[in-house]
Design an enzyme around this catalytic site. Structure first.
Site, mmCIF file in Angstrom:
data_model
loop_
_atom_site.group_PDB
_atom_site.id
_atom_site.type_symbol
_atom_site.label_atom_id
_atom_site.label_comp_id
_atom_site.label_asym_id
_atom_site.label_seq_id
_atom_site.Cartn_x
_atom_site.Cartn_y
_atom_site.Cartn_z
ATOM 1 N N ILE A 1 0.847 -1.213 0.000
ATOM 2 C CA ILE A 1 0.000 0.000 0.000
ATOM 3 C C ILE A 1 0.880 1.260 0.000
ATOM 4 O O ILE A 1 0.854 2.028 0.961
ATOM 5 C CB ILE A 1 -0.978 -0.005 1.195
ATOM 6 C CG1 ILE A 1 -0.240 -0.356 2.510
ATOM 7 C CG2 ILE A 1 -2.125 -0.961 0.970
ATOM 8 C CD1 ILE A 1 -1.088 -0.121 3.764
ATOM 9 N N PRO A 2 1.658 1.493 -1.043
ATOM 10 C CA PRO A 2 2.488 2.698 -1.071
ATOM 11 C C PRO A 2 1.625 3.958 -0.998
ATOM 12 O O PRO A 2 0.574 4.018 -1.638
ATOM 13 C CB PRO A 2 3.209 2.606 -2.427
ATOM 14 C CG PRO A 2 2.396 1.671 -3.247
ATOM 15 C CD PRO A 2 1.754 0.724 -2.289
ATOM 16 N N HIS A 3 2.050 4.905 -0.195
ATOM 17 C CA HIS A 3 1.246 6.126 -0.063
ATOM 18 C C HIS A 3 2.115 7.292 0.365
ATOM 19 O O HIS A 3 3.250 7.098 0.825
ATOM 20 C CB HIS A 3 0.109 5.910 0.943
ATOM 21 C CG HIS A 3 0.559 5.559 2.323
ATOM 22 N ND1 HIS A 3 0.613 6.463 3.340
ATOM 23 C CD2 HIS A 3 1.004 4.387 2.847
ATOM 24 C CE1 HIS A 3 1.048 5.869 4.439
ATOM 25 N NE2 HIS A 3 1.293 4.602 4.164
ATOM 26 N N GLY A 4 1.592 8.489 0.208
ATOM 27 C CA GLY A 4 2.342 9.670 0.606
ATOM 28 C C GLY A 4 1.448 10.895 0.597
ATOM 29 O O GLY A 4 0.319 10.839 0.108
#
Lengths: 148, 538
Positions: A65-68
């Site tokens: 779940i890559p996020h930023g």
């Protein structure tokens, strides 16, 4: 919350090409750029990478779940990608990751970010849903599986 | 002999100092809720006790007014403002989404409690001969005073016993939301009815008309408020300064309070509607934060003023009726909330816990009693009875609720219900209390950033309620421990939220250790404390 708005058929890709973690992340950011939601591609990629540097967002069972957060987006944007063979994402269980849910939201505004990630991830706890996702043949099918 | 302005300033000063000190000591020594301490301080220093005596230099502290009124018009106006402020903040704290979506059990329990309490309260006035009939203002007011639960006291006990997330705890908190709103509607109808009665005499058609008008004003103003809330909040945001936004919101609350009085309802109803309307906007925290200081100073003065109005001489002959009223107030909540709970999946244990949890009356009961007394609808005898009931239920509620949890038996009838209502608690133990404190504040901040509605139960409790729509978390921290309780369905969200904040903490610690600038800053601060290089010249 309404999951339908951020995740659309335009931001779903069933055959990610990248063979490394970095390549997958760049490809997914490009997916968001192509859908017209992002003003500054590099700023978004940097925000995602910085979060990955702190700890990989590769979870268990092939899910990442890559996020930023960055002000290069005006509202929460999301993309979903599938890489059937999987790539090494530095996941918690050491297994290759094959389902990627990317979320980017504005840094200086309040609003759901983790809540979106949590809600979109909830169906992925079910092994049957994961199997169906990996076998999906169209973005519509993916949307139907996750959002109904 | 002082001028009335000077006397008011002295009175206000004395009230603020003594209510703060009295409330603090009673809470610390006797573990009594602050409101009770403030009420008792008011009784002690009021015109019917110490206030009537001549003191050297200053004379009588709180003399009776020329018309025999226990408080001066200035002090009364001040305490009216405090009650408007209190109800404006209560409205602001109401989680309307939860109110609209809440479980069937909460609705049924809340309505049951209000209906039973109203009829037993009003019935007490009729049966004891205080009121000639059910439509007499004294009967109506004793009914209205008995309705509203003060959930703050219950929440403290639930939190202490770690039962906030139990099916009983969640149902009590849900029911209390209904209770508040219904209590306000009952008050609106009662005030309107009493006013019509005094002008036109008792008539069912008039009462129905005023009930319809009160309900109409309530529904109309609330709907309009909710529809316009976002536009109104956008207008407020143009001012870009938190103090200006909060002051404007409070100003509008006062205006709506005035309009509500003009419409034949009580002022606090307008203030509550204004708060409720703004409760769904993102200005809630800004307004709460800015007004909190004002609230801390003013609201104890209001409770003390209510205490000052207690005329022991008039109240004592009615003491027996007061005890019966208090008993009926207890029975009506235990029965009115407990019985419906039996039909909502709870067993005898659960029903009793819910019933006694809804028992304490507090702020709203005092406000309603104060309105009744100053409007002339009730006399000092009925007012005294209402105060006695408030004190009794506030004292007994926590004791009975604690006792009801002594037996660890589950409160639900069917094990499958227990499984459904399951919650997950994340337990975290940090290396030091400071770190736990820091992490708790980070988690609170993170939820607020996700637009969750977070509020601390009371300034003394280290417990936060975190809500958004139907999601409800409880965050508690004590010493080195943090506990985040989440419905099983939202466990992923709870885990992700905390994990992200843990990562932030870890990266901050890493940066702090690696960063030499921080060391230099620290050294220069300490080195220049005693006799180091002096940049500062007086």
């Amino acid at each position: 919350m309404n999951l339908k708005k951020p995740l659309t058929v335009e931001t779903i890709r069933l055959d990610l090409k990248g063979e490394t973690k970095d390549a997958i992340l760049a490809e997914m950011v490009d997916l968001l750029v192509a859908s017209g939601h992002i003003r500054d591609r590099d700023a978004v990629l940097k925000a995602i990478m910085e979060r990955e540097k702190r700890m990989s967002t590769g979870m268990q069972n092939g899910i990442a779940i890559p996020h930023g957060k960055t002000d290069s987006v005006d509202c929460l944007v999301a993309a979903l990608g599938i890489k059937r063979g999987g790539v090494d994402f530095g996941a918690l269980d050491g297994q290759p990751s094959n389902i990627f849910v990317m979320t980017v939201s504005p840094d200086s505004r309040t609003g759901p970010h983790i809540q979106f990630l949590a809600e979109i991830s909830r169906p992925l706890n079910d092994a049957a849903v994961r199997t169906k996702l990996l076998a999906a043949t169209s973005p519509d099918e993916v949307l139907h599986l996750l959002i109904g | 002999m002082f001028s009335s302005e000077l006397q008011f300033i002295f009175q206000l000063g004395i009230l603020i100092v003594f209510t703060r000190m009295g409330g603090h000591w009673l809470r610390r020594w006797l573990h009594l809720p602050g409101v009770l301490g403030e009420l008792i301080v008011g009784m002690i220093i009021g015109p019917y006790a110490l206030g009537q005596f001549h003191w050297p230099l200053i004379g009588k502290l709180f003399p009776l007014g020329a018309s025999g009124s226990p408080v001066s018009p200035e002090l009364y106006a001040f305490s009216t403002f405090a009650s408007i402020l209190l109800l404006f903040l209560s409205g602001l704290e109401t989680d309307l989404s939860t109110f609209l979506r809440y479980s069937l059990a909460g609705t049924v329990v809340g309505i049951g409690g209000v209906v039973f309490s109203f009829f037993l309260g009003a019935g007490c006035a009729v049966w004891s001969g205080l009121a000639p009939g059910w439509l007499d203002p004294r009967a109506l007011f004793l009914g209205a005073i008995a309705t509203a639960t003060s959930v703050g006291i219950t929440a403290r006990i639930l939190s202490e016993r770690r039962k906030m997330d139990s099916p009983e705890g969640v149902t009590i908190l849900a029911a209390a939301v209904f209770d508040d709103v219904l209590g306000i509607i009952v008050l609106a109808i009662v005030v309107g009815t009493v006013r019509v009665e005094s002008d036109l005499g008792v008539s069912w058609s008039h009462i129905l008309w005023i009930a319809f008008k009160a309900f109409g004003f309530w529904i109309g103003a609330t709907t309009l408020g909710l529809l316009l809330a976002r536009r109104f909040s956008r207008m407020l945001k143009h001012f870009k300064s938190a103090p200006a936004i909060a002051a404007l919101a409070l100003g509008f609350a006062l205006l709506l309070a005035g309009l509500s009085e003009m419409a034949g309802l009580a002022m606090i109803i307008g203030a509550y509607i204004m708060g409720l309307s703004l409760s769904r906007t993102d200005l809630v925290q800004v307004i709460q934060r800015e007004i909190e200081g004002l609230h801390n100073v003013l609201v104890p003065v209001f409770f003390a003023t209510m205490g000052m109005m207690v005329n022991f001489g008039v109240m004592l002959p009615q003491f027996k009726i007061g005890l019966v009223y208090a008993l009926l107030a207890i029975v009506s909540k235990v029965g009115g909330c407990g019985l419906p709970a039996l039909f909502c999946g709870f067993n005898r244990h659960g029903a009793v816990r819910i019933g006694v949890g809804m028992l304490p009356r507090g702020e709203v009961a005092l406000i309603v009693a104060g309105i009744g007394l100053t409007s002339g609808a009730i006399g000092q005898d009925v007012f005294g009875i209402a105060i006695l009931m408030t004190v009794a239920t506030t004292l007994l509620g926590p004791i009975l609720l604690s006792g009801s949890f002594e037996n660890p038996a589950p409160g639900l009838r069917h094990p499958e219900d227990i499984a459904q209502s399951q919650t997950k608690t994340l337990f975290l133990t940090f290396p030091s209390p400071d770190m736990a404190d820091f992490m708790a504040s980070r988690i609170v901040r993170a939820f607020r950033q996700e637009e969750f509605y977070v509020y601390r139960l009371t300034p003394e409790e280290r417990t936060y309620h975190i809500r958004k729509d139907d999601i409800f978390f409880i965050l508690e921290y004590d010493g080195r421990d943090i506990r985040l309780t989440a419905p099983a369905r939202y466990e992923t969200l709870a885990r992700l939220m905390v994990a992200e904040e843990m990562l932030t903490l870890r990266s901050m610690l890493h940066v702090a250790q690696a960063n030499s600038e921080l060391n230099t800053m620290e050294h220069s601060l300490i080195a220049e404390l005693f006799g180091g290089p002096q940049d500062f010249k007086p």
